[in-house]
Design a protein around this motif. Sequence first.
Motif, PDB file in Angstrom:
ATOM      1  N   MET A   1       0.839  -1.198   0.000  1.00  0.00           N
ATOM      2  CA  MET A   1       0.000   0.000   0.000  1.00  0.00           C
ATOM      3  C   MET A   1       0.872   1.246   0.000  1.00  0.00           C
ATOM      4  O   MET A   1       1.909   1.291   0.648  1.00  0.00           O
ATOM      5  CB  MET A   1      -0.910  -0.030   1.219  1.00  0.00           C
ATOM      6  N   ILE A  60       5.024  11.655   8.978  1.00  0.00           N
ATOM      7  CA  ILE A  60       4.132  12.213   7.954  1.00  0.00           C
ATOM      8  C   ILE A  60       3.266  13.277   8.629  1.00  0.00           C
ATOM      9  O   ILE A  60       2.593  12.984   9.624  1.00  0.00           O
ATOM     10  CB  ILE A  60       3.230  11.104   7.363  1.00  0.00           C
ATOM     11  N   THR A  64      -0.210  11.451  12.951  1.00  0.00           N
ATOM     12  CA  THR A  64      -0.601  11.125  14.338  1.00  0.00           C
ATOM     13  C   THR A  64      -1.776  12.001  14.800  1.00  0.00           C
ATOM     14  O   THR A  64      -2.639  11.523  15.545  1.00  0.00           O
ATOM     15  CB  THR A  64       0.594  11.252  15.316  1.00  0.00           C
TER      16      THR A  64
HETATM   17  O1  2YH Z   1       1.494   5.063   5.503  1.00  0.00           O
HETATM   18  C1  2YH Z   1       2.120   4.234   6.112  1.00  0.00           C
HETATM   19  C2  2YH Z   1       2.312   2.842   5.619  1.00  0.00           C
HETATM   20  N1  2YH Z   1       2.307   2.791   4.189  1.00  0.00           N
HETATM   21  C3  2YH Z   1       1.242   1.959   6.189  1.00  0.00           C
HETATM   22  C4  2YH Z   1      -0.129   2.405   5.776  1.00  0.00           C
HETATM   23  C5  2YH Z   1      -1.099   1.324   5.863  1.00  0.00           C
HETATM   24  N2  2YH Z   1      -2.336   1.761   5.239  1.00  0.00           N
HETATM   25  N3  2YH Z   1       2.714   4.446   7.288  1.00  0.00           N
HETATM   26  C6  2YH Z   1       2.599   5.699   7.973  1.00  0.00           C
HETATM   27  C7  2YH Z   1       3.922   6.146   8.511  1.00  0.00           C
HETATM   28  C8  2YH Z   1       3.729   7.166   9.616  1.00  0.00           C
HETATM   29  C9  2YH Z   1       4.996   7.819  10.137  1.00  0.00           C
HETATM   30  N4  2YH Z   1       6.028   6.908  10.491  1.00  0.00           N
HETATM   31  C10 2YH Z   1       4.583   8.667  11.326  1.00  0.00           C
HETATM   32  O2  2YH Z   1       4.165   9.834  11.122  1.00  0.00           O
HETATM   33  O3  2YH Z   1       4.682   8.195  12.467  1.00  0.00           O
END
Ligand code: 2YH
Length: 259
Positions: A1, A60, A64
């Motif tokens: 994904m 990202i 959170t």
């Molecule tokens: O988006 C993702 C992965 N592709 C998994 C998604 C499953 N639908 N991960 C998010 C990463 C978040 C980041 N490490 C954070 O802000 O903590």
Amino acid sequence: MALLTPEDLENLSMQLEENDEIARRVTGLDIRGICESLYGTEPGSEKVGIIPITAGNGIIGNFTSSLLYIVEYFGFEGFITEHPDVTGYYEAVSRGADIIMMADDHIFTAHNLRNEKIVSNHVATGVVYADIASRFQEASSKDILVIGLGRVGYAGACHLVNKGFNVYACDPNKEFLQKAVDELGINPYCSDDRKKFSMVFEATPNADTISEGMIEERCLVSTPGIPCGLPPEIGKKYRVDLVMEPLVIGVASMLYSVI
Ligand code: 2YH
């Protein structure tokens, strides 16, 4: 994904409202009702600790904070840790979190520290979107099409087989398809089959995976896919009901599945 982007996570509350309205109209239940019925659970007084993770592509924007919004929307108490990673984990447990949520580029997980249940976003998302498709009140038969048999699609196909549906599935990866035939007993679907479906669960990271030959008029397409596999002009022409949203529905499914 695909990795989520901050733009995917804009207007979550509006997207949730729209999808709740469609889900209620086509299945008789909103997202909350679908999750309650799917897992037989309801939030109690669980506290969810959300930990930012810097590994790989890093934090990202909006991720959170979007999780916190979803956690609170569904009636849980939640908090985002001040620190990321291991320090954040220590902080979450020290502050009394019952459920830990965190994601790197590969796995997004919820872990209930009290009952030891753990789930990945892939499985929870596959199960809930497949379940939504299977609840279509106007379905013409128990035949359902699954497009894509990766981690999300496979989990959804497995759920549908267990629910007693006639599952047809396609995937350009022959090994994925054969695995689903061998392990789940699904029917391989090929677009030359000329079979049309009133219920479609689409689980690919690609656009334009749904063609006119696959769908009945006024069918239901349920998909977490980014981008959407249903070309807008086909959606319009066949008056398709579309349940699609980037994060909330999958996260709701994760939470209800671990309580
Ligand atoms: O988006 C993702 C992965 N592709 C998994 C998604 C499953 N639908 N991960 C998010 C990463 C978040 C980041 N490490 C954070 O802000 O903590």
